[in-house]
Design an enzyme around this catalytic site. Structure first.
Site, PDB file in Angstrom:
ATOM      1  N   TYR A 254       0.705  -1.230   0.096  1.00 16.76           N
ATOM      2  CA  TYR A 254      -0.031  -0.096   0.053  1.00 16.76           C
ATOM      3  C   TYR A 254       0.902   1.496   0.016  1.00 16.76           C
ATOM      4  O   TYR A 254       0.383   2.311  -0.424  1.00 16.76           O
ATOM      5  CB  TYR A 254      -0.827  -0.003   0.970  1.00 16.76           C
ATOM      6  CG  TYR A 254      -2.358  -0.708   0.811  1.00 16.76           C
ATOM      7  CD1 TYR A 254      -3.188  -0.094   0.090  1.00 16.76           C
ATOM      8  CD2 TYR A 254      -2.352  -2.097   0.987  1.00 16.76           C
ATOM      9  CE1 TYR A 254      -4.458  -0.988  -0.309  1.00 16.76           C
ATOM     10  CE2 TYR A 254      -3.432  -2.842   0.657  1.00 16.76           C
ATOM     11  CZ  TYR A 254      -4.633  -2.277   0.079  1.00 16.76           C
ATOM     12  OH  TYR A 254      -5.524  -2.958  -0.454  1.00 16.76           O
ATOM     13  N   HIS A 411      -5.615  -3.045   6.687  1.00 18.87           N
ATOM     14  CA  HIS A 411      -4.952  -3.976   5.784  1.00 18.87           C
ATOM     15  C   HIS A 411      -3.770  -4.740   6.685  1.00 18.87           C
ATOM     16  O   HIS A 411      -3.222  -5.628   5.764  1.00 18.87           O
ATOM     17  CB  HIS A 411      -4.401  -3.334   4.609  1.00 18.87           C
ATOM     18  CG  HIS A 411      -5.488  -2.986   3.778  1.00 18.87           C
ATOM     19  ND1 HIS A 411      -6.365  -3.597   3.242  1.00 18.87           N
ATOM     20  CD2 HIS A 411      -5.968  -1.404   3.223  1.00 18.87           C
ATOM     21  CE1 HIS A 411      -7.077  -2.952   2.084  1.00 18.87           C
ATOM     22  NE2 HIS A 411      -6.755  -1.666   2.370  1.00 18.87           N
TER      23      HIS A 411
END
Length: 715
Positions: A254, A411
């Site tokens: 990410y 996440h």
């Protein structure tokens, strides 16, 4: 996660006015002042020439096809989803082709496409397949994708601005872009002010559009948040999502994804408001983030797949192309970035891409240097981090990563003190990453699969200790975000490189302390991976330490008792329900070994403990009705009942096979007699023999100056 209580935005003490004089277009990645130089560069410098040729080819293909702006209907990977993605890429490609070639047909394509969107956008409702727990978009299933669309499209509009009549510009801006600005700031208010990669894309889309349309109010909101108080917005995102070392708390995958809006918006800020000196912000944080992103890859270019990660991503991704070009050209980063640019085989057709291509053509590139380092996590750098140890050349490098970082928000995985180990351009002990077939609509609509929660995030899916077959923090993100591991030691001496970290909150009343090292011996071609995992509690628990490996089981110190007729799941929850128990051996001795063949090399893991262990051979795939999980394999060291437990492993890399000539070399390990001499909260002592020599490895948890040492005892 501990956010900064006060967001100090020194930059905003400066004049905040956006330049309101007659604006120049284009003025983001490709600027009017440098167009002639970039045009010449596309004829002069090979990398820029090839990059433009690819763009022009795609633009020419777009011109042969009818414009299609369908009513949004599909989730990720569906027909309308992919068409709208294709449209924003076509808009940008044609806009670049217009600026370089000067042919108005490309600008007309962009104009016609945007007028088509302008005629429909305000009529569209929220997307019919909006993702659960995420803000739905209008063009896509989630507002995040709408923001990505706008980030690309506004660059294209900026490039063709002067080729569009004032009447058509008015239509495009008032019927498309202004409604999009209102949607992203008002309908998506929570996301716009969220400290998260979705928020980053949102503020970048709004801020860049505000600059191009000369709407300072939206720019200020993008920089400082809806209330313009600095508690949210772009600068708060930089402060809170990145550590002082440039690590993005959601992990490398990410970090790669979030970099694009961060660097693109920074470029726009620098062009429109140079007085803000955005590239100097937080001690040049953005260039650190770009460098750190590259250091968060193995030498084959793949990102370390911790947390939710699609494992195929490499630094060739477009986000790193943008980031690297800007880092070199605008932030004056080191010439070794040019080495990666050459491997990426492309540059952005822009001012920055010109600088990179020119420098490469002039021979200024230097080899990229992967380094061992501790990368801090958290806005203040006090929420753990990642320990990366490397040894050997980029062509054949050993790499060890220990994850001792913060949870990483939604996440994040429950994998404190997890290790990853690479060698010979491949994974040896690996991380599963995310369970998702991204944008493949036929596989659960391209969403994360249910197994992402039930398997991929669970502790047992990682190479770290599991207590009582439960995940750390009982797999509760809200609890995990309150705490982070502590670095005990990171350093090196003449014999080894070491990382040691402690986790004291993942399980009630249980302390986890792991020390991993790459150890150099006189007779080894490759360094030994020496790992000591100390677990301490006042109560008795079951302790499991899995090693998820790639390759084939070749040999073991015991004959595996294999369940050949029937397999059963290892447990019922916390990921254990997805594991097949293939074999189980209760050992009579404290020590043993398992040997694996991977990519034509042998890897033998020797293990020992205070008392005999149970070794379980495992594979993934139980309770998987849609057959979504990858059938990976593991060996698990298990102690069914103990208060204090120490797992010691030494992994030796040795030998090779030549399948063409059918030859085998050094298939047997030279290490033997691994013993745990003592272990407690103050330290540990391990002995072993290698190639006829006897060694003692000592750890002193209380002495930073002599944290570890390796003593050769002779024959």
């Amino acid at each position: 996660m501990n956010y900064l209580k006060k967001v100090v935005i020194v930059l905003l003490c400066l004049s905040f006015k956006v330049n309101t004089h007659a604006q120049q277009h284009p003025n983001i990645m490709l600027t009017k002042a440098n167009i002639d130089a970039v045009r010449k560069g596309t004829e002069t410098y090979p990398l820029l020439k090839e990059s433009y040729s690819d763009i022009k080819q795609q633009a020419d293909i777009a011109l042969t096809q009818a414009i299609s702006v369908p009513l949004p209907a599909d989730g990720g990977g569906g027909v309308t989803h992919e068409q709208h993605k294709k449209n924003y890429n076509n808009i940008l490609n044609c806009a670049v082709a217009y600026q370089i070639s000067g042919d108005v047909k490309y600008a007309n394509y962009v104009k016609d496409m945007l007028l088509n969107y302008a005629s429909q956008y305000k009529k569209w409702p929220l997307h019919p397949k909006a993702k659960q727990n995420h803000q739905g978009g209008k063009i896509f299933w989630q507002a995040l994708n709408d923001c990505v669309w706008q980030v690309y499209v506004i660059q294209g509009y900026d490039m063709v601005y002067d080729a569009i009549s004032s009447k058509d510009r008015s239509t495009i801006e008032n019927q498309l872009f202004v409604p999009i600005l209102k949607f992203l700031t008002e309908d998506c208010y929570t996301t716009f002010n969220k400290i998260h990669n979705h928020g980053t894309w949102n503020v970048a889309a709004v801020g860049m559009t505000g600059y191009v349309l000369n709407k300072p109010n939206y720019v200020e909101m993008a920089l400082k948040g809806s209330k313009k108080d600095g508690k949210s917005g772009y600068l708060a995102q930089i402060n809170q999502l990145f550590s002082p070392d440039g690590y993005y708390m959601e992990g490398p995958y990410y970090q790669r994804y979030a970099l694009l809006p961060f660097v693109l918006f920074a470029k726009a800020i620098n062009n429109y408001q140079p007085n803000l000196k955005i590239f100097d912000y937080r001690d040049k944080l953005l260039v650190k983030a770009i460098n750190t992103s590259l250091q968060l890859t193995y030498t084959d270019g793949t990102f370390f797949p911790i947390n939710d990660a699609i494992k195929d991503k490499t630094y060739e991704t477009i986000e790193l192309v943008y980031g690297l070009d800007l880092a070199y050209a605008d932030i004056k980063a080191e010439p070794f970035l040019l080495d990666i640019a050459q491997r990426q085989k492309k540059v952005i057709v822009s001012d920055a891409g010109l600088a990179v291509a020119k420098a490469i053509s002039e021979g200024k590139s230097q080899p990229f240097n992967y380094v061992s380092q501790w990368i801090k996590d958290g806005g203040k750098g006090d929420e753990g981090g990642l320990g990366i140890i490397r040894s050997g050349s980029n062509e054949d490098q050993q790499c060890l990563l220990m994850k001792a970082a913060s949870q990483g928000m939604g996440h994040g995985h429950f994998d404190r003190l997890n290790i990853l180990y690479y060698d010979n351009n491949t994974e040896i002990f690996f991380d599963y990453g995310a369970s998702r077939f991204i944008n493949i609509e036929s596989k659960r609509g391209g969403h994360y699969l249910p197994e992402n929660d039930s398997w991929a995030k669970q502790t047992v899916a990682h190479n770290t200790v599991v207590v009582d077959q439960k995940s750390q923090y009982q797999a509760k993100v809200s609890e995990a975000e309150k705490h982070s591991p502590n670095l005990i030691y990171f350093g090196k001496n003449n014999q080894m490189q070491i990382v040691s970290a402690e986790e004291t909150n993942a399980y009630d009343g249980v302390n986890l302390l792991r020390t991993s090292a790459l150890v150099k011996l006189p007779h080894t071609k490759k360094e030994l991976l020496l790992d000591v995992f100390f677990v301490n509690s006042n109560e008795e628990h079951q302790y499991d330490l899995p090693f998820w490996y790639k390759g084939h089981l070749i040999d073991a110190s015991f004959k595996p008792k294999v369940f050949t007729a029937e397999l059963k799941p290892l447990g019922q929850e916390y990921g254990y329900q997805h594991i097949w128990l293939n074999a189980e051996n209760k050992l009579d001795t404290r020590s043993g070994y398992i040997s694996i063949l991977n990519n034509k090399r042998f890897y033998t893991t020797h293990f020992t403990s205070e008392s005999p262990l149970t070794v379980k051979m495992l594979s993934i795939g139980a309770n998987d009705p849609e057959m979504s999980l990858i059938a990976d394999k593991s060996f698990m060291l298990s102690q069914p009942k103990a208060k204090t437990q120490t797992f010691v492993t030494v992994t030796e890399t040795h030998g090779n096979i030549d399948p063409i000539n059918e030859t085998v070399d050094a298939a047997f390990s030279k290490l033997s007699d691994l013993k745990l001499l003592n272990s407690n909260k103050n330290g540990a002592e391990v002995s072993f023999k290698y190639a006829g020599k006897s060694y003692t490895y000592k750890i002193n948890y209380t002495d930073q100056k002599r944290f570890t040492e390796l003593v050769e005892n002779g024959n």
